[in-house]
Design an enzyme around this catalytic site. Structure first.
Site, PDB file in Angstrom:
ATOM      1  N   ASP A 135       6.025  39.103  78.447  1.00 21.50           N
ATOM      2  CA  ASP A 135       6.289  40.389  77.784  1.00 21.50           C
ATOM      3  C   ASP A 135       6.350  41.479  78.845  1.00 21.50           C
ATOM      4  O   ASP A 135       5.767  41.340  79.919  1.00 21.50           O
ATOM      5  CB  ASP A 135       5.176  40.698  76.769  1.00 21.50           C
ATOM      6  CG  ASP A 135       5.664  41.636  75.672  1.00 21.50           C
ATOM      7  OD1 ASP A 135       5.844  41.175  74.530  1.00 21.50           O
ATOM      8  OD2 ASP A 135       5.880  42.833  75.967  1.00 21.50           O
ATOM      9  N   LYS A 157      -0.481  44.645  76.537  1.00 22.37           N
ATOM     10  CA  LYS A 157      -0.497  43.488  75.626  1.00 22.37           C
ATOM     11  C   LYS A 157      -0.909  42.230  76.387  1.00 22.37           C
ATOM     12  O   LYS A 157      -1.705  41.427  75.907  1.00 22.37           O
ATOM     13  CB  LYS A 157       0.912  43.264  75.057  1.00 22.37           C
ATOM     14  CG  LYS A 157       1.134  43.886  73.696  1.00 22.37           C
ATOM     15  CD  LYS A 157       2.595  43.763  73.334  1.00 22.37           C
ATOM     16  CE  LYS A 157       2.814  43.014  72.063  1.00 22.37           C
ATOM     17  NZ  LYS A 157       4.232  42.860  71.730  1.00 22.37           N
ATOM     18  N   THR A 165      16.393  36.702  65.079  1.00 19.41           N
ATOM     19  CA  THR A 165      17.457  36.666  64.077  1.00 19.41           C
ATOM     20  C   THR A 165      18.660  37.433  64.612  1.00 19.41           C
ATOM     21  O   THR A 165      18.567  38.628  64.886  1.00 19.41           O
ATOM     22  CB  THR A 165      16.955  37.293  62.764  1.00 19.41           C
ATOM     23  OG1 THR A 165      15.809  36.560  62.345  1.00 19.41           O
ATOM     24  CG2 THR A 165      18.020  37.259  61.690  1.00 19.41           C
ATOM     25  N   PHE A 173       8.376  34.249  44.449  1.00 18.91           N
ATOM     26  CA  PHE A 173       9.197  35.447  44.700  1.00 18.91           C
ATOM     27  C   PHE A 173       9.762  36.043  43.424  1.00 18.91           C
ATOM     28  O   PHE A 173      10.894  36.511  43.377  1.00 18.91           O
ATOM     29  CB  PHE A 173      10.303  35.133  45.720  1.00 18.91           C
ATOM     30  CG  PHE A 173       9.808  35.343  47.118  1.00 18.91           C
ATOM     31  CD1 PHE A 173       8.845  34.516  47.651  1.00 18.91           C
ATOM     32  CD2 PHE A 173      10.257  36.406  47.881  1.00 18.91           C
ATOM     33  CE1 PHE A 173       8.330  34.736  48.926  1.00 18.91           C
ATOM     34  CE2 PHE A 173       9.755  36.631  49.166  1.00 18.91           C
ATOM     35  CZ  PHE A 173       8.787  35.796  49.681  1.00 18.91           C
ATOM     36  N   CYS A 191      11.889  42.203  58.108  1.00 16.67           N
ATOM     37  CA  CYS A 191      12.939  41.182  57.981  1.00 16.67           C
ATOM     38  C   CYS A 191      13.950  41.451  56.871  1.00 16.67           C
ATOM     39  O   CYS A 191      15.137  41.625  57.138  1.00 16.67           O
ATOM     40  CB  CYS A 191      12.286  39.824  57.771  1.00 16.67           C
ATOM     41  SG  CYS A 191      11.045  39.481  59.015  1.00 16.67           S
TER      42      CYS A 191
END
Ligand code: UGA
Length: 441
Positions: free
Chosen positions: A30, A35, A119, A252, A263
């Site tokens: 990263d 972090k 994605t 759902f 998302c």
């Protein structure tokens, strides 16, 4: 195997830790020093159940670094799990993916398989492979595999180890055999995850088609829920009746104040954008996006109708739940944000409770609202409660306390946390989603 993972967000870190857990040697890369320092101490930078345990358990096989050169030059496989945020026009921003590509080009000294977990729009893997190979040193070949991620926040560790499926899109034998080796442990006991290979564009499409289908399911049930309010039906009964049809199922189908998170909002807009670009607009996806935009303020609209625009000013409202769903401290696209903004526009006094999301919420709203880490103090002497997230602490809250602690026990529940049969036994006004209102005061 020696694996490097670029990006230590939900996708990158959980993937890296899971790969280490099944026996691979993983280096998580990263750009954020802070972090990295945190992770080296065994602490997770994100709130995700079970993740720190697994980080500590597998620490011999996990390295955290900002030194991408070393990480990538050693690796047999490089996973890319960086963000692909939404641009203002709805398209996916691939800057972080290409920044990692540039680092890979600069670092590698031998053939490698690059796996895109982020994605990305359909066709991106082809473009990334072309980009990598046209810039990398002569004599080196990079194979790109598409390997979309299906984990949900809050259950990320379980969703990765015991995934519903592993989808891998490859175009050559090297990528195919390397990916089989990476994932072999997951296909065996105790995980037994189905392993599916296909071409890269299909793999990319599986991700969007799955997320957009789930988002569509939510928008559909939210519209049906709003309609139930008009016609006097009860959405809980309606979905119960629907769910016995195995083709529909019972997942759902919870109506609420719209989907949020990192998302569904982004992936519905990105696929819609792509379809418009190709001149074959996906109209169902467009409808899903529109319905969700309105749904986020459905509860606020009810409040506004009940109190009238003028009487909202100076009203004391307690919001229960800030995060976009329980089990995470993520606030991205959380309906609570839209609702608090709307309330502040009408000069409402806002207080908020959340078990883990307050620090992040404070970064957005500063001292324009009040923050509470317990429900009792948050609702004390308030005129109205609005429920935004179905945390267990909220669902299991003693309903009797609303009338004991609040000035007026008026509850607007955006997540249908309490059964009507129970709420009806208390002295409250209770307005929920797709169900009849309870007026007991
Ligand atoms: C979602 C998908 O569920 C994952 O399969 C996928 O891998 C992930 O996106 C991703 O693309 O990375 P996530 O955003 O973490 O996961 O959360 P979900 O549990 O899917 O919830 C999304 C939103 O839908 C939340 O705001 C939730 O409150 C809402 N929701 C969910 C409903 O309003 N009703 C439901 O019945 C279910």
């Amino acid at each position: 195997m020696k694996i490097a993972v670029a990006g230590t967000g939900y996708v990158g870190l959980v993937t890296g830790v899971a790969l280490a857990h099944v026996g691979h040697n993983v280096t998580c890369v990263d750009i954020d020093e802070e972090k990295i320092k945190k992770m080296r101490k065994g602490n997770s930078p994100i709130y995700e159940e079970g993740l720190e345990d697994l980080m500590r358990k597998n620490k011999e096989r996990l390295t955290y670094t900002t030194d991408y050169k070393k990480a990538y030059s050693d690796a047999e496989v490089i996973f890319v799990g960086v963000g692909t945020p939404e641009r203002s026009d709805g398209s996916a921003n691939l800057d972080y993916v290409y920044a990692v590509c540039d680092n890979i080009i600069e670092s590698i000294t031998k053939n490698v398989v690059v796996v895109i977990k982020s994605t990305v729009p359909i066709g991106t893997n082809d473009k990334v492979e072309e980009y990598l190979n046209s810039h990398v040193k002569k004599g080196i070949h990079i194979s790109v595999a598409s390997n979309p991620e299906f984990l949900a926040q809050g259950t990320a560790v379980r969703d990765t180890l015991y995934a519903s499926r592993i989808v891998v899109g490859c175009e050559d034998d090297l990528a195919r055999s390397v990916m089989e080796e990476v994932y072999r442990p997951f296909t065996q006991d105790p995980y037994n995850v189905p392993y599916l290979t296909m071409n890269r564009r299909s793999a990319e499409m599986v991700k969007y088609a799955s997320n957009d289908f789930l988002a569509l399911k939510i928008s559909y049930i939210n519209e049906i829920s709003n309609f139930c309010e008009e016609i006097g039906a009860d959405i809980t009964e309606v979905t119960r009746g629907m769910s016995y049809d195995k083709r529909i199922g019972d997942k759902f189908l919870n109506s609420g104040i719209g989907y949020g998170g990192s998302c569904f909002p982004k992936d519905t807009k990105a696929l819609h954008y792509l379809s418009v670009e190709k001149d074959v607009e996906l109209k169902t996806v467009k409808a899903c996006i529109d319905v969700n935009k309105h749904q986020k303020l459905h509860l606020f609209k009810k409040l506004k109708e009940d109190y009238g625009n003028k009487n909202l000013k100076g009203l004391n409202v307690a919001i229960l739940g800030a995060t976009f769903k329980p089990g995470t401290d993520d606030l991205r696209e959380a309906p609570s944000i839209d609702n608090v903004k709307a309330l502040l526009d009408y000069e409402v006094n806002v207080s908020i409770y959340d078990p883990v999301g307050l620090d992040r919420f404070e970064k957005i709203f500063g001292n324009s609202i009040n923050y509470y880490d317990n429900i009792d103090d948050c609702i004390k002497d308030k005129d109205v409660v609005m429920i935004m997230t179905e945390w267990d602490t909220i669902k299991n809250y003693d309903i009797g306390k609303f009338s004991k602690l609040m000035k007026n026990p008026v509850i607007y529940d955006g997540r249908n946390c309490y059964p009507l049969s129970i709420v009806s036994q208390y002295k409250v006004e209770y307005i929920s989603m797709g169900r009849k209102e309870v007026h007991n005061i």
